[in-house]
Design an enzyme around this catalytic site. Structure first.
Site, PDB file in Angstrom:
ATOM      1  N   CYS A   1       0.810  -1.197  -0.287  1.00 47.59           N
ATOM      2  CA  CYS A   1       0.080  -0.043   0.327  1.00 47.59           C
ATOM      3  C   CYS A   1       0.825   1.698   0.315  1.00 47.59           C
ATOM      4  CB  CYS A   1      -0.675  -0.090   0.831  1.00 47.59           C
ATOM      5  SG  CYS A   1      -2.163   1.376   1.744  1.00 47.59           S
TER       6      CYS A   1
ATOM      7  N   HIS B   1      -3.936   1.008   8.250  1.00 49.87           N
ATOM      8  CA  HIS B   1      -4.396   0.815   7.251  1.00 49.87           C
ATOM      9  C   HIS B   1      -5.948  -0.306   6.505  1.00 49.87           C
ATOM     10  CE1 HIS B   1      -4.066  -1.165   3.189  1.00 49.87           C
ATOM     11  NE2 HIS B   1      -5.078  -1.597   3.265  1.00 49.87           N
TER      12      HIS B   1
ATOM     13  N   ASN C   1     -13.761   9.047  -1.952  1.00 46.34           N
ATOM     14  CA  ASN C   1     -14.817   7.743  -1.881  1.00 46.34           C
ATOM     15  C   ASN C   1     -14.158   6.779  -1.386  1.00 46.34           C
ATOM     16  OD1 ASN C   1     -14.920   9.352  -4.845  1.00 46.34           O
ATOM     17  ND2 ASN C   1     -13.053   9.027  -5.477  1.00 46.34           N
TER      18      ASN C   1
ATOM     19  N   HIS D   1      -6.131   2.071   2.217  1.00 42.98           N
ATOM     20  CA  HIS D   1      -6.182   3.453   2.645  1.00 42.98           C
ATOM     21  C   HIS D   1      -7.237   3.983   3.177  1.00 42.98           C
ATOM     22  CE1 HIS D   1      -2.351   3.491   5.801  1.00 42.98           C
ATOM     23  NE2 HIS D   1      -3.734   4.704   6.074  1.00 42.98           N
TER      24      HIS D   1
ATOM     25  N   HIS E   1      -8.587   7.544   3.049  1.00 38.49           N
ATOM     26  CA  HIS E   1      -8.006   8.697   2.706  1.00 38.49           C
ATOM     27  C   HIS E   1      -9.069   9.112   2.426  1.00 38.49           C
ATOM     28  CE1 HIS E   1      -7.619   6.726  -1.172  1.00 38.49           C
ATOM     29  NE2 HIS E   1      -7.914   7.589  -1.913  1.00 38.49           N
TER      30      HIS E   1
ATOM     31  N   GLN F   1      -9.392  13.467  -0.871  1.00 39.03           N
ATOM     32  CA  GLN F   1      -8.909  13.871  -1.194  1.00 39.03           C
ATOM     33  C   GLN F   1      -9.295  15.276  -1.366  1.00 39.03           C
ATOM     34  OE1 GLN F   1      -8.405  11.750  -6.076  1.00 39.03           O
ATOM     35  NE2 GLN F   1      -9.446  10.334  -4.814  1.00 39.03           N
TER      36      GLN F   1
END
Lengths: 329, 95
Positions: free
Chosen positions: A32, A97, A137, A148, A150, A152
């Site tokens: 990852c 993760h 997303n 992982h 996250h 944006q």
């Protein structure tokens, strides 16, 4: 190719970033790129430290870039092109993760709110940035390429069409009737009550009267706050609390970690007047209509722009509200 | 006697213009709260610089949010990475 092309039939820019075709796609956990770089690892990730709290970095495969080259295609008078200028950042919520936003402790979500605000402020102060768009997303059903946890941020050189349509509607409402459209919508939801999902001291989560997805949820600031930056400490704490409740309820809905698209709508950073027009809120769009079935954007939705719903928001709100109230935080 | 002091912070023209060595719009120093841009009719328009947005955002937050503890580092390929640090506050007790 990294450029914008104008669609004159819909009056929208389309971003072309062909290098993204080669981006990392669902790598195994041990590879990852968003995990920390462990001391004993021979696989350097995006984060050159053995642990971290919250990290932001520029996307390796950006849709928009700061120093955008001139467009390769010249375009024409009716279909002009423009440099794909902007900033694309990745926000890593945690170095764990296997975590999700729903699983984070409330105080960590509160920290994340501060980071979102910091990015809005910094990116929005760039001369070429007119709109800071924060989103997440989640889940393969949405098309994520990395698991992982996250989100944006895209800093656009223009106000994107969907927020613009919303802002234009709110501006027209203010001019014709006075006041903030979103404040009045929220009042209406409070008075009705059937679609309310969770209420904090400063934020309310609800399924809107006009929802396009069965479990779509909007989280509105009760005060007419134009952006996340304008939230004070108590409001930020309450936002984290309401988000946590909603997300835990989502995961309790079908007994698995629910995929969704999450994004924020707030004031553009183009220097314009958005008083009682921009009203900070977060929208969630889970694609599931049942545990096994997804809602697809098919002919009517994509071709005609008319969403066809097979579940009433009042019913799905009651179902989701019961999960939220019954879920252990 | 009432004195009005009007302070406007906008991009000044440099000495070249004073000495008659250039057009005004070639001699602007973009250092202010506003930039001056030719309006096409021989005058100038006042255009906000990013400083205005930064001040406005700071004003909106009313100084109630403390500056975040963050480290910004360049990556090898020219991108940046920012590490945010937070004090490890104890979780509030749930009712």
């Amino acid at each position: 190719v990294n450029e914008l092309r104008w669609d004159p039939t819909k009056k929208e820019w389309i971003a072309y970033a062909t290098h993204r075709q080669d981006r990392t796609f669902l790598p195994p956990k041990e590879y990852c790129p968003l995990c920390p770089t462990r001391e004993d690892s021979d696989f350097p990730t995006e984060v050159p430290r053995p642990s971290y709290e919250i990290v932001v970095f520029e996307n390796k495969f950006p849709s928009l870039v700061r120093n955008a080259p001139d467009p390769e295609e010249e375009g024409s008078e009716i279909t002009p092109t423009a440099p794909g200028r902007g900033v694309c950042e990745v926000v890593l919520y945690t170095d764990d993760h296997n975590m999700t936003l729903a699983g984070l402790e409330e105080r960590r979500i509160r920290n994340l709110v501060d980071v979102w605000a910091d990015r809005y402020e910094e990116l929005g102060s760039l001369e070429f940035v007119d709109y800071v768009f924060t989103f997440e997303n989640k889940g393969e059903a949405i098309g994520v390429t990395l698991h992982h946890p996250h989100g944006q941020i895209y800093a656009y050189p223009f106000i994107p069409p969907r927020p613009k349509k919303e802002l234009d509607a709110a501006r027209q409402y203010r001019e014709e009737r006075g006041g903030c459209l979103h404040c009045d919508l929220l009042s209406q939801e409070h008075e009705d009550g059937r679609r309310i999902l969770a209420k904090g001291d400063h934020f309310t989560a609800f399924i809107p009267f006009y929802a396009r997805f069965p479990y779509e949820a909007h989280v509105y600031a009760r005060r007419c706050a134009p952006s996340i930056v304008s939230l004070d400490d108590e409001e930020r704490r309450d936002l984290a609390r309401v988000l946590k409740r909603l997300l835990v309820g989502y995961d309790a809905l079908f007994g698995f970690s629910l995929p969704y698209m999450m994004f924020m709508h707030q004031a553009p950073t183009d220097g314009g007047d958005y008083e009682e027009i921009a009203h900070f809120h977060i929208e969630f769009y889970p694609p599931n209509r049942t545990a096994e079935k997804l809602k697809y954007l098919a002919g009517s939705e994509t071709g005609a722009g008319v969403f066809v719903m097979d579940a009433a928001p009042e019913d799905t709100a009651q179902e989701l509200r019961e999960k939220i109230e019954g879920a252990a935080l | 006697l009432q004195l009005a002091i009007d302070i406007e912070l906008f991009s000044p023209v440099n000495r070249n213009y004073r000495e008659g060595e250039g057009r005004a719009d070639d001699c602007l120093r973009h250092t202010g709260i506003y930039d001056l841009e030719p309006d096409g009719g021989g005058g100038f328009l006042r255009v906000e610089t990013p400083v205005v947005r930064a001040f406005r955002a700071a004003g909106e937050s009313q100084g109630r949010i403390e500056t975040l503890d963050k480290e910004r580092e360049p990556k090898e390929d020219g991108r940046y990475i920012i590490f945010y640090h937070f004090e490890d506050e104890p979780e509030e007790e749930q009712e």
